[in-house]
Design a protein around this motif. Structure first.
Motif, short mmCIF file in Angstrom:
data_model
loop_
_atom_site.label_atom_id
_atom_site.label_comp_id
_atom_site.label_asym_id
_atom_site.label_seq_id
_atom_site.Cartn_x
_atom_site.Cartn_y
_atom_site.Cartn_z
N SER A 222 -27.74 -26.83 -5.08
CA SER A 222 -28.83 -26.19 -5.85
C SER A 222 -28.69 -26.63 -7.30
N GLU A 223 -29.56 -26.10 -8.17
CA GLU A 223 -29.50 -26.46 -9.58
C GLU A 223 -28.19 -26.03 -10.24
N ARG A 224 -27.50 -25.05 -9.67
CA ARG A 224 -26.28 -24.52 -10.29
C ARG A 224 -25.00 -24.69 -9.47
N TRP A 225 -25.14 -24.92 -8.16
CA TRP A 225 -23.96 -24.82 -7.30
C TRP A 225 -23.59 -26.13 -6.63
N LEU A 226 -22.25 -26.34 -6.52
CA LEU A 226 -21.67 -27.47 -5.81
C LEU A 226 -20.77 -26.96 -4.70
N VAL A 227 -20.61 -27.77 -3.66
CA VAL A 227 -19.64 -27.50 -2.60
C VAL A 227 -18.57 -28.58 -2.65
N GLN B 190 -8.76 -23.71 -12.58
CA GLN B 190 -9.44 -23.21 -13.76
C GLN B 190 -10.70 -24.02 -14.04
N PRO B 191 -11.86 -23.38 -14.25
CA PRO B 191 -13.11 -24.10 -14.53
C PRO B 191 -13.00 -25.04 -15.73
N GLY B 192 -12.22 -24.63 -16.73
CA GLY B 192 -12.12 -25.44 -17.94
C GLY B 192 -11.41 -26.77 -17.75
N THR B 193 -10.78 -26.96 -16.59
CA THR B 193 -10.07 -28.21 -16.32
C THR B 193 -11.02 -29.35 -15.99
N TRP B 194 -12.21 -29.01 -15.51
CA TRP B 194 -13.06 -29.99 -14.84
C TRP B 194 -14.28 -30.43 -15.64
N GLU B 195 -14.74 -31.64 -15.32
CA GLU B 195 -16.05 -32.16 -15.71
C GLU B 195 -16.72 -32.67 -14.43
N ALA B 196 -17.98 -32.30 -14.25
CA ALA B 196 -18.73 -32.75 -13.07
C ALA B 196 -19.77 -33.78 -13.52
N TYR B 197 -19.76 -34.96 -12.88
CA TYR B 197 -20.73 -36.01 -13.20
C TYR B 197 -21.74 -36.12 -12.05
N LEU C 94 -20.09 -28.98 -17.35
CA LEU C 94 -18.84 -28.25 -17.25
C LEU C 94 -19.02 -27.15 -16.21
N LEU C 95 -17.94 -26.45 -15.87
CA LEU C 95 -18.00 -25.43 -14.82
C LEU C 95 -17.90 -24.03 -15.41
N LYS C 96 -18.61 -23.12 -14.78
CA LYS C 96 -18.57 -21.71 -15.16
C LYS C 96 -17.55 -20.95 -14.32
N GLN C 97 -17.52 -21.23 -13.01
CA GLN C 97 -16.52 -20.58 -12.15
C GLN C 97 -16.26 -21.44 -10.92
N ILE D 215 -12.66 -25.19 1.92
CA ILE D 215 -13.96 -25.26 1.27
C ILE D 215 -13.93 -24.42 0.00
N ALA D 216 -14.65 -24.86 -1.03
CA ALA D 216 -14.74 -24.14 -2.29
C ALA D 216 -16.12 -24.34 -2.90
N LEU D 217 -16.50 -23.42 -3.76
CA LEU D 217 -17.79 -23.48 -4.47
C LEU D 217 -17.53 -23.62 -5.96
N MET D 218 -18.39 -24.35 -6.62
CA MET D 218 -18.31 -24.51 -8.07
C MET D 218 -19.66 -24.18 -8.68
N GLU D 219 -19.67 -23.33 -9.70
CA GLU D 219 -20.91 -23.03 -10.43
C GLU D 219 -20.92 -23.79 -11.74
N LEU D 220 -22.01 -24.50 -12.01
CA LEU D 220 -22.15 -25.26 -13.25
C LEU D 220 -22.40 -24.32 -14.42
N ASP D 221 -22.03 -24.74 -15.61
CA ASP D 221 -22.23 -23.89 -16.79
C ASP D 221 -23.69 -23.79 -17.18
N SER D 222 -24.51 -24.75 -16.73
CA SER D 222 -25.96 -24.68 -16.96
C SER D 222 -26.66 -25.43 -15.84
N PRO D 223 -27.88 -25.02 -15.48
CA PRO D 223 -28.57 -25.67 -14.36
C PRO D 223 -28.90 -27.12 -14.68
#
Length: 829
Positions: A625-630, A645-652, A668-671, A687-695
């Protein structure tokens, strides 16, 4: 600057005063020189006045033409259309344009078309004439073209006038144009605009053609547009599409490219539709200095269109290098313009010579040559003289050998239907040992001796599996092949004659599922999907209660249908199974160039690259979705680095090449939400979920993959796709360009045997058990995708494996349908 925008333009603001200022009279430098004989002076004056009058007349004439007649310049507009004649019956003679019946009916249609256009004061002024092109059944449908000479600026008005006439004579509005005996009665008149453009490329200048409206708006419905392209004598034309975005179905909208100025199928080079990546857009080269491009669209589903650049090149251009003499122990060559489309009417001949005493081995890593409609290669082909002729799409690394140190290779293309062509390599080999320390297949391919009689078709022609004696670990197929014992009774016909699936019955009191699985008869029609393929719940008429194995509709109805989502059918009755289907679609049309594992730009727009900040790629993920990754839970377990920790990561997102991160969208990640029951020792619930800091905004290269329903199942043998930037071999380094590979679903029982009992119901096995294709380190967390109902679904998440691409060691993936409820609970997706 666009070349179409260059050049001189007439400025309508020019006035007569400006013209007067441009005419000046130079005074004589010596007045006495004018005082000659009086007679000759008068003659000179008269001659001067005549010349002046002629000049003024010429100027006035030019002005009159410029300001009056030029306004009457007209464009040729052609409208193609069809009408159904309701008081005529179709006869076979209407199929022949030269028959008297065809000509007679065509004459009547043209008379009544003239009458139809005469009813419009606007159209009657510009109407030139019509011609009938064909008839078909139903009762009789006439297909025609109507010509109009339209003044500049009146195009839109004429379009509207034709559209109104189509409405007036449209469906359910039966009309009789000529009120006299024998007049044709017809309904369902449809007309569409036909635009013709003519452009001439000169010297080194480029010309640009683009579909009408591009890039500001989609192309028009029901349109037919032609571009007649010319170059200077002695040159060829090169047509390169830098943007190409049409409807995927070529039956609706398409572009055709002709090696001619007329739309004749004999000179049709290619028909194209769909969406091509800018890095993989098609390029064509003509065989002469002319080319025709046509765009045809239907009434719905209009897309942005295309933009293409036309240049002229010399026949001896380096990109058209063709044929010659090749010597040495090895070398390579390719078809002209490879990997783009070769030209029609081309003949190339290569003379290959290796050292005396050696033989020649020819290999084609990539081969796509238009073959026409027959395997005998009546169209384009590559001929190894005295040996064989190849055409069509050949497997990667197809090989041909000759028992000589010389080989002649001829490439031929006829006047139509071009393709991408081929690349080829040649090598010298010892006549007595064509496959040193290897097994030589009947097709001259060389494979490792250990691949002989191992149950796998390593040669490609199965010659490594012929005349084999099967041992106790193999299945003896009736057709003489040996197959691994663990394929017995797995629901897949591996032998080819079904030997491995015979005598696989269930015990008394058991129900045999369609995938050969056996379950208790008591479990049939109990509302639970006990068979993996759900066949124990098929044909059950009673109302089912909702369970984890059924699909829950928004209206609380529960259905047992397998994979009901986004299949185009309203199974729920409230269309809830068809909602949220804007996913799993890739923007770009994939190239047919075979071989290689590089993905093309935008081919997998849901793929995400996860980086530790200021470091390299670590894991993959999928956009849902606009905010979520698997992703995988094992990717976010703390080690020396706080991966949880969300602050460790960058998502491209939208990334294709790791070196070009600046072209991707970074978030960046929110949670981070790992599954609460993840087991770090067994990789269960990985399995894990990642929420982006902005859509994120979706685009051609950033799109979500579809999530499966909890009831989705994957049948043994189904082909699925894995993608990622992981290691390209065990122990190797990560890939720079996004990689792709196809594997197949492995039977759970077989997989559990191969993996020594480590498989749980929350895992999927997939791979190519011959080895060589697999996910690897760095692919973790990425998608295992399957194609269904014209879109891609997230079947699994790359989890673990025993090494990489080892024989009989499949890859293990998290079974996403098992976690569908958890994903919904945490993300709302």
């Amino acid at each position: 600057m666009d070349p179409m925008d260059g050049g001189m333009r007439y400025n309508p603001g020019s006035s007569d005063k400006d013209w007067d200022q441009a005419v000046t009279f130079l005074p004589a430098s010596d007045n006495k020189k004018l005082e000659k004989k009086s007679g000759s002076g008068k003659v000179g004056v008269i001659v001067g006045l005549v010349i002046l009058a002629a000049v003024l007349a010429l100027i006035i004439g030019l002005l009159v033409w410029h300001f009056h007649f030029r306004k009457d310049l007209k464009l040729q507009k052609i409208y193609t259309g069809s009408l159904r004649i309701t008081n005529e019956a179709f006869v076979d003679a209407y199929e022949n344009p030269d028959s008297p019946e065809f000509k007679s009916l065509a004459k009547q249609v043209m008379i009544q078309l003239n009458s139809m256009y005469s009813e419009s004061p606007l159209l009657s002024k510009y109407y030139v004439g019509s011609r009938v092109q064909a008839f078909s059944e139903g009762s009789v449908i006439a297909y025609y073209e109507s010509d109009f000479a339209v003044p500049v600026g009146q195009e839109a008005a004429v379009d509207q006038g034709v559209s109104k006439l189509s409405d007036m004579y449209g469906s359910n509005k039966v009309r009789k144009l000529v009120e006299k005996p024998g007049a044709l009665v017809f309904d369902h008149v449809v007309s569409s605009a036909n635009l013709r453009f003519s452009q001439h490329t000169r010297g080194s200048e480029d010309e640009i053609i683009r579909s009408p409206g591009f890039p500001d708006k989609p192309y028009e419905p029901n349109s037919f547009v032609q571009w007649q392209l010319r170059g200077d004598p002695g040159y060829l034309l090169k047509l390169a599409f830098d943007t190409f975005n049409l409807e995927q179905n070529c039956s609706n909208d398409f572009v055709r490219v002709y090696d001619s100025l007329v739309a004749n199928d004999k000179f049709l080079m290619a028909e194209k539709c769909g969406y091509y990546s800018p890095t993989d857009s098609p390029t064509f080269i003509s065989s002469r200095n002319v080319m025709l491009v046509t765009l045809v669209t239907n009434e719905e589903g209009n897309y942005p269109g295309f933009r293409a650049r036309i240049t002229q090149i010399r026949p001896d251009s380096t990109e058209l290098t063709c044929g010659g003499r090749l010597t040495g122990s090895s070398g390579s060559f390719q078809s002209p313009n490879f990997p783009n489309y070769y030209s029609p009417n081309t003949t190339c001949q290569w003379e290959i010579e290796v050292p005396v005493g050696k033989f020649v081995k020819l290999k084609f890593p990539k081969f796509l040559v238009s073959s026409g409609s027959s395997s005998s290669c009546p169209g384009d082909y590559v001929e190894i003289v005295g040996k064989s002729k190849l055409c069509g799409q050949q497997p990667a690394n197809t090989m041909v050998t000759v028992n000589s140190n010389k080989m002649t290779v001829v490439f031929y293309s006829n006047s139509s239907h071009v393709d991408r062509g081929f690349s080829a390599t040649f090598d010298a080999f010892e006549p007595t040992d064509p496959c040193p320390e290897m097994f030589q297949c009947d097709n001259k391919r060389c494979v490792k001796p250990t691949m002989r009689c191992d149950g796998w078709n390593d040669c490609g022609d199965s010659s490594d599996e012929k005349n084999c004696q099967c041992d106790s670990t193999m299945i003896q197929c009736r057709n003489g092949f040996c197959k691994p014992l663990f394929w017995q009774c797995d629901g897949v016909n591996d032998c080819g004659d079904n030997t491995d699936e015979m005598n696989c019955g269930c015990k008394a009191g058991e129900f045999k599922c369609s995938d050969v699985q056996c379950v208790s008869e008591k479990l049939k029609c109990d509302g639970n999907r006990d068979c993996k393929d759900g066949s124990d719940e098929e044909g059950c008429s009673r109302e089912m209660s909702c369970t984890v194995s059924t699909y829950a509709c928004s209206n609380k109805k529960c259905i047992t249908k397998q994979n009901p989502q986004c299949d185009g059918q309203d199974d729920c009755g409230d269309n809830s199974d068809e909602s949220s289907c804007n996913c799993g679609k890739k923007a770009f049309k994939s190239s047919r160039v075979v071989g290689g594992q590089d993905a093309i730009v935008g081919e997998f727009p849901w793929q995400v690259s996860l980086h530790v900040k200021n470091m390299a790629h670590v894991c993959g993920a999928s956009i849902i979705s606009e905010r979520w990754l698997v992703t995988a839970a094992h990717c976010v377990q703390d080690d020396k680095i706080k991966f949880s920790q969300p602050g460790t990561w960058e998502a491209y997102l939208g990334l294709h090449t790791q070196k070009d991160k600046q072209t991707a969208t970074k978030r960046l990640l929110k949670q981070i939400i790992p599954h609460p029951y993840y087991n770090a020792y067994t990789y269960d619930n990985d399995i894990a979920l990642m929420e982006l800091d902005s859509p994120v905004t979706f685009s051609d290269t950033i799109r979500p993959i579809c999530l499966p329903s909890a009831t989705d199942v994957f049948i043994t043998g189904d082909v699925v796709t894995i993608t990622g930037w992981g290691a390209t071999r065990e122990g190797g380094g990560g890939a720079t360009v996004l990689q792709k590979a196809q594997v197949r679903i492995i039977n759970d029982t077989v997989c559990n045997q191969l993996m020594t009992g480590q498989i749980t119901s929350r895992m999927i096995c997939a791979g190519v058990l011959t080895g060589g294709v697999d996910a690897c380190q760095g692919d973790s967390g990425g998608p295992l995708a399957y194609f269904l109902n014209d879109r891609m679904y997230l079947a699994g998440v790359v989890s673990w494996g025993d090494g990489c691409a080892r024989r009989n060691k499949p890859g293990i993936y998290t079974n996403v349908p098992k976690f569908r409820g958890w994903i919904k609970e945490k993300t709302g997706v």
